[in-house]
Scaffold this motif. Structure first.
Motif, PDB file in Angstrom:
ATOM      1  N   ARG A 100      -8.400  11.426  46.181  1.00 37.85           N
ATOM      2  CA  ARG A 100      -8.269  10.565  46.567  1.00 37.85           C
ATOM      3  C   ARG A 100      -7.385  10.765  47.316  1.00 37.85           C
ATOM      4  O   ARG A 100      -8.120   9.672  48.535  1.00 37.85           O
ATOM      5  CB  ARG A 100      -6.854  10.265  45.293  1.00 37.85           C
ATOM      6  N   VAL A 101      -7.316  12.022  47.812  1.00 37.18           N
ATOM      7  CA  VAL A 101      -6.360  12.295  49.653  1.00 37.18           C
ATOM      8  C   VAL A 101      -8.244  12.389  50.775  1.00 37.18           C
ATOM      9  O   VAL A 101      -7.951  11.865  51.955  1.00 37.18           O
ATOM     10  CB  VAL A 101      -6.236  13.342  49.710  1.00 37.18           C
ATOM     11  N   TYR A 102      -8.964  13.059  50.419  1.00 39.26           N
ATOM     12  CA  TYR A 102     -10.238  13.539  51.307  1.00 39.26           C
ATOM     13  C   TYR A 102     -11.063  12.628  51.589  1.00 39.26           C
ATOM     14  O   TYR A 102     -12.017  12.746  52.227  1.00 39.26           O
ATOM     15  CB  TYR A 102     -10.004  14.561  51.266  1.00 39.26           C
ATOM     16  N   ASN A 103     -11.233  12.169  50.105  1.00 41.33           N
ATOM     17  CA  ASN A 103     -12.606  11.594  49.991  1.00 41.33           C
ATOM     18  C   ASN A 103     -12.413  10.922  49.623  1.00 41.33           C
ATOM     19  O   ASN A 103     -12.019   9.594  49.017  1.00 41.33           O
ATOM     20  CB  ASN A 103     -13.066  12.141  48.293  1.00 41.33           C
ATOM     21  N   HIS A 104     -12.921   9.487  51.051  1.00 46.01           N
ATOM     22  CA  HIS A 104     -12.675   8.021  51.691  1.00 46.01           C
ATOM     23  C   HIS A 104     -14.019   7.120  51.428  1.00 46.01           C
ATOM     24  O   HIS A 104     -14.673   6.110  51.734  1.00 46.01           O
ATOM     25  CB  HIS A 104     -12.289   7.417  52.639  1.00 46.01           C
ATOM     26  N   HIS A 105     -15.100   7.556  50.318  1.00 45.70           N
ATOM     27  CA  HIS A 105     -16.453   7.269  50.520  1.00 45.70           C
ATOM     28  C   HIS A 105     -16.513   6.290  49.780  1.00 45.70           C
ATOM     29  O   HIS A 105     -15.795   6.651  48.763  1.00 45.70           O
ATOM     30  CB  HIS A 105     -17.818   8.590  50.488  1.00 45.70           C
ATOM     31  N   ASP A 106     -17.245   4.392  49.884  1.00 50.84           N
ATOM     32  CA  ASP A 106     -17.270   4.022  49.390  1.00 50.84           C
ATOM     33  C   ASP A 106     -17.543   3.741  47.834  1.00 50.84           C
ATOM     34  O   ASP A 106     -17.876   3.113  46.973  1.00 50.84           O
ATOM     35  CB  ASP A 106     -17.702   2.440  50.229  1.00 50.84           C
ATOM     36  N   TYR A 107     -18.966   4.548  48.255  1.00 52.18           N
ATOM     37  CA  TYR A 107     -19.666   4.629  46.143  1.00 52.18           C
ATOM     38  C   TYR A 107     -20.365   3.749  46.512  1.00 52.18           C
ATOM     39  O   TYR A 107     -20.897   3.480  45.515  1.00 52.18           O
ATOM     40  CB  TYR A 107     -18.828   5.388  45.862  1.00 52.18           C
ATOM     41  N   LEU A 108     -20.982   3.218  47.905  1.00 55.38           N
ATOM     42  CA  LEU A 108     -21.370   1.597  47.487  1.00 55.38           C
ATOM     43  C   LEU A 108     -22.868   1.668  46.171  1.00 55.38           C
ATOM     44  O   LEU A 108     -23.180   1.411  45.752  1.00 55.38           O
ATOM     45  CB  LEU A 108     -21.468   0.194  48.711  1.00 55.38           C
ATOM     46  N   GLU A 109     -23.905   2.438  47.476  1.00 58.62           N
ATOM     47  CA  GLU A 109     -24.411   2.803  46.695  1.00 58.62           C
ATOM     48  C   GLU A 109     -25.671   3.365  45.083  1.00 58.62           C
ATOM     49  O   GLU A 109     -26.030   2.857  44.840  1.00 58.62           O
ATOM     50  CB  GLU A 109     -26.049   3.865  47.317  1.00 58.62           C
ATOM     51  N   GLU A 110     -24.267   4.174  44.881  1.00 56.65           N
ATOM     52  CA  GLU A 110     -23.894   4.820  44.130  1.00 56.65           C
ATOM     53  C   GLU A 110     -23.770   4.120  42.833  1.00 56.65           C
ATOM     54  O   GLU A 110     -24.158   4.533  41.664  1.00 56.65           O
ATOM     55  CB  GLU A 110     -22.770   6.188  43.753  1.00 56.65           C
ATOM     56  N   GLN A 111     -22.838   3.554  42.974  1.00 57.87           N
ATOM     57  CA  GLN A 111     -22.224   2.245  42.193  1.00 57.87           C
ATOM     58  C   GLN A 111     -23.307   1.076  41.694  1.00 57.87           C
ATOM     59  O   GLN A 111     -23.422   0.538  40.875  1.00 57.87           O
ATOM     60  CB  GLN A 111     -21.448   1.380  42.929  1.00 57.87           C
ATOM     61  N   LEU A 112     -24.132   0.820  42.358  1.00 54.50           N
ATOM     62  CA  LEU A 112     -25.286  -0.054  42.401  1.00 54.50           C
ATOM     63  C   LEU A 112     -26.100   0.612  41.615  1.00 54.50           C
ATOM     64  O   LEU A 112     -26.734   0.173  41.236  1.00 54.50           O
ATOM     65  CB  LEU A 112     -25.664  -0.525  43.575  1.00 54.50           C
ATOM     66  N   SER A 113     -26.183   1.839  41.632  1.00 56.53           N
ATOM     67  CA  SER A 113     -27.057   2.548  40.626  1.00 56.53           C
ATOM     68  C   SER A 113     -26.948   2.743  39.434  1.00 56.53           C
ATOM     69  O   SER A 113     -28.035   2.653  38.575  1.00 56.53           O
ATOM     70  CB  SER A 113     -28.038   4.053  41.141  1.00 56.53           C
ATOM     71  N   VAL A 114     -25.487   3.107  38.790  1.00 53.52           N
ATOM     72  CA  VAL A 114     -25.226   3.186  37.862  1.00 53.52           C
ATOM     73  C   VAL A 114     -25.123   1.866  37.150  1.00 53.52           C
ATOM     74  O   VAL A 114     -25.528   1.536  36.268  1.00 53.52           O
ATOM     75  CB  VAL A 114     -23.764   3.541  37.904  1.00 53.52           C
ATOM     76  N   LEU A 115     -24.598   0.792  38.056  1.00 53.67           N
ATOM     77  CA  LEU A 115     -24.573  -0.630  37.331  1.00 53.67           C
ATOM     78  C   LEU A 115     -26.166  -1.141  37.386  1.00 53.67           C
ATOM     79  O   LEU A 115     -26.636  -1.555  36.006  1.00 53.67           O
ATOM     80  CB  LEU A 115     -24.783  -1.792  38.752  1.00 53.67           C
ATOM     81  N   GLN A 116     -27.477  -1.076  37.684  1.00 58.77           N
ATOM     82  CA  GLN A 116     -28.903  -0.981  38.028  1.00 58.77           C
ATOM     83  C   GLN A 116     -28.773  -0.839  36.180  1.00 58.77           C
ATOM     84  O   GLN A 116     -29.645  -0.771  36.085  1.00 58.77           O
ATOM     85  CB  GLN A 116     -29.196  -0.680  38.778  1.00 58.77           C
ATOM     86  N   ALA A 117     -28.793   1.060  36.285  1.00 60.64           N
ATOM     87  CA  ALA A 117     -29.567   1.650  35.386  1.00 60.64           C
ATOM     88  C   ALA A 117     -28.538   1.150  33.544  1.00 60.64           C
ATOM     89  O   ALA A 117     -29.464   1.159  32.914  1.00 60.64           O
ATOM     90  CB  ALA A 117     -28.990   3.288  35.514  1.00 60.64           C
ATOM     91  N   TRP A 118     -27.437   0.716  33.948  1.00 58.65           N
ATOM     92  CA  TRP A 118     -26.792   0.494  32.561  1.00 58.65           C
ATOM     93  C   TRP A 118     -27.233  -0.678  32.375  1.00 58.65           C
ATOM     94  O   TRP A 118     -27.453  -1.324  30.833  1.00 58.65           O
ATOM     95  CB  TRP A 118     -25.615   0.279  33.216  1.00 58.65           C
ATOM     96  N   GLY A 119     -27.139  -1.606  34.033  1.00 55.21           N
ATOM     97  CA  GLY A 119     -28.299  -3.321  33.153  1.00 55.21           C
ATOM     98  C   GLY A 119     -29.437  -2.555  32.599  1.00 55.21           C
ATOM     99  O   GLY A 119     -29.456  -3.955  31.540  1.00 55.21           O
ATOM    100  N   ASN A 120     -30.443  -2.495  33.076  1.00 53.75           N
ATOM    101  CA  ASN A 120     -31.798  -1.904  32.268  1.00 53.75           C
ATOM    102  C   ASN A 120     -31.899  -1.408  31.311  1.00 53.75           C
ATOM    103  O   ASN A 120     -32.488  -1.815  30.046  1.00 53.75           O
ATOM    104  CB  ASN A 120     -32.536  -0.944  33.317  1.00 53.75           C
ATOM    105  N   LYS A 121     -30.237  -0.972  30.862  1.00 53.95           N
ATOM    106  CA  LYS A 121     -30.366  -0.443  29.464  1.00 53.95           C
ATOM    107  C   LYS A 121     -29.767  -0.885  28.451  1.00 53.95           C
ATOM    108  O   LYS A 121     -29.899  -1.620  27.359  1.00 53.95           O
ATOM    109  CB  LYS A 121     -29.032   0.958  29.752  1.00 53.95           C
TER     110      LYS A 121
END
Length: 419
Positions: free
Chosen positions: A380-401
């Motif tokens: 939480r302190v050091y990792n400030h990456h927004d993970y937008l692409e990774e989030q989209l991958s999760v949501l896309q895979a979940w939507g397909n499922k």
């Protein structure tokens, strides 16, 4: 001869001097107007009890607008009370203190709630919810009771009333009422409206309150039954889309129900979820971007067609551009579930999202970021990456499922089938 106050004209003609001075009233002995060098004018009442000279400050007189302060008539009426006490050998200061004490003791629980609402509740993010619960469940039972007379017997009237149709105590509702009552009592104690707490050791669990942390989440088998039966639910198609969207995005129901069209960027496929405020209960101190999968975009596109263009909410009430209550969604689910299907709440769909996405091997950090959870420990302190692409991958895979589970005749292939 010393000048005396005979009328309002006398007061308006007074001018400030280098030193403070007093002008006595012509009618009421002891009543004076004090004029300071700054021009401030204050009514005072001076009297003597035995050998002791005392003074009571009564209120300000405003030359510019006499009706806004204490007028001459009001000052004479109040000073007349003081003279009456003196004639009966009573100290006006003592009698005023007694009056104030009696007024404080006469304050009711509702008076304390009004004060609490004004000074604290109105500043809380979900103050309106507590206000509704107070007016519905608490005020009818103890609102009119004097704070000084409030007892555990009175409090139990509130808790005993929270039972379902089978007479079973409603733990969650009792817990919320217990919390609000305690907040109001502690506020009254802080302002000296109350001397002691009527039940300082009383816990919510002592009266049947408290909520258990549920672990309910839907299995893939249950999801298939749910998704293939949604079109048979007795409700508007918009509500069916809402259930699908809740399951497909993994966000809190409050955030979804309060979603605005202005927060959506269809071209970029982004939902800008704002920080928590008085009208957006997102539980987040900062705004964040939620990627929209094809599954979610399709639902939103369909929903756009069914909502009047001038309305701001994405999932409004059916006949009005107002936020739906989560309780209405819970009732919708309860009303349409098959008898042998274990009941679930809208929040259980969020838990289902996290559990099933983890089960199919999607990245847990991306899942946590998708639902808006804080990363653990030093991440939480050091990792400030927004993970937008990774989030989209999760949501896309979940939507397909979810899309595959919606098709009734999809049968998983067995590895043991012969060629």
């Amino acid at each position: 001869m010393t000048k005396r106050i005979s009328s309002d004209a006398t007061l308006k003609a007074l001018k400030p001097r280098d030193k403070e001075y007093l002008i006595p009233d012509k009618k009421i002995e002891g009543l004076n107007i004090r004029v300071r060098p700054t021009g401030t004018m204050t009514w005072t009442f001076r009297f003597q009890m035995g050998r002791k000279h005392e003074k009571i400050s009564m209120g300000r007189y405003l030359q510019s607008n006499s009706k806004a302060g204490m007028t001459l008539d009001q000052a004479r009426k109040e000073a007349g009370r003081y003279r009456s006490w003196l004639e009966n050998n009573k100290n006006p200061k003592v009698e005023l203190a007694r009056e104030r004490r009696e007024q404080e003791e006469a304050k009711t629980f509702n008076d304390a709630f009004v004060s609490f609402d004004e000074k604290r509740l109105s500043k809380q993010l979900r103050g309106e919810q507590s206000r509704i619960i107070y007016n519905r469940d608490i005020k009818p039972h103890i609102g009119g009771i004097k704070l000084a007379d409030l007892s555990i017997y009175d409090l139990n009237k509130v808790f005993d009333a929270k039972v379902d149709k089978d007479g079973k105590r409603m733990a969650g509702a009792i817990g919320v009422c217990h919390k609000i009552i305690n907040q109001v009592i502690n506020h009254a104690l802080a302002l000296n409206m109350l001397d002691t707490h009527p039940a300082p050791q009383l816990k919510a669990k002592d009266v049947g309150g408290g909520s258990k942390v549920t672990k309910r989440n839907l299995s893939f088998a249950e999801l298939k039954i749910l998704l293939t039966s949604l079109n048979e639910w007795r409700t508007d198609p918009a509500n069916i889309r809402l259930i699908r969207f809740l399951l497909g995005c993994g966000q809190r129901i409050s955030a979804v129900l309060e979603m605005r069209w202005s927060e959506l960027d269809f071209d970029e496929g982004i939902w800008l979820l704002p920080a928590s405020s008085e009208d957006r209960h997102t539980k987040s101190q900062e705004s964040r971007k939620v990627p929209l999968s094809d599954y979610l975009l399709e639902l939103l596109t369909e929903q756009r067609k069914s909502v009047p263009s001038k309305w701001s909410l994405v999932w409004p009430q059916l006949m009005d551009d107002k936020v739906q209550e989560p309780a209405a969604v819970r009732a919708l689910i309860k009303r349409n579930l098959p008898a042998d299907f274990e009941r679930f709440s809208p929040h259980d769909l969020r838990r289902t999202f996290i559990s099933r996405c983890s089960e199919i091997g999607l990245d847990i950090v991306a899942i946590e970021k998708t639902v808006g959870h804080q990363l653990p420990g030093m991440l939480r302190v050091y990792n400030h990456h927004d993970y937008l692409e990774e989030q989209l991958s999760v949501l896309q895979a979940w939507g397909n499922k979810l899309q595959s589970l919606t098709v009734e005749n999809v049968i998983p292939l067995s590895r043991s089938l012969p060629f």
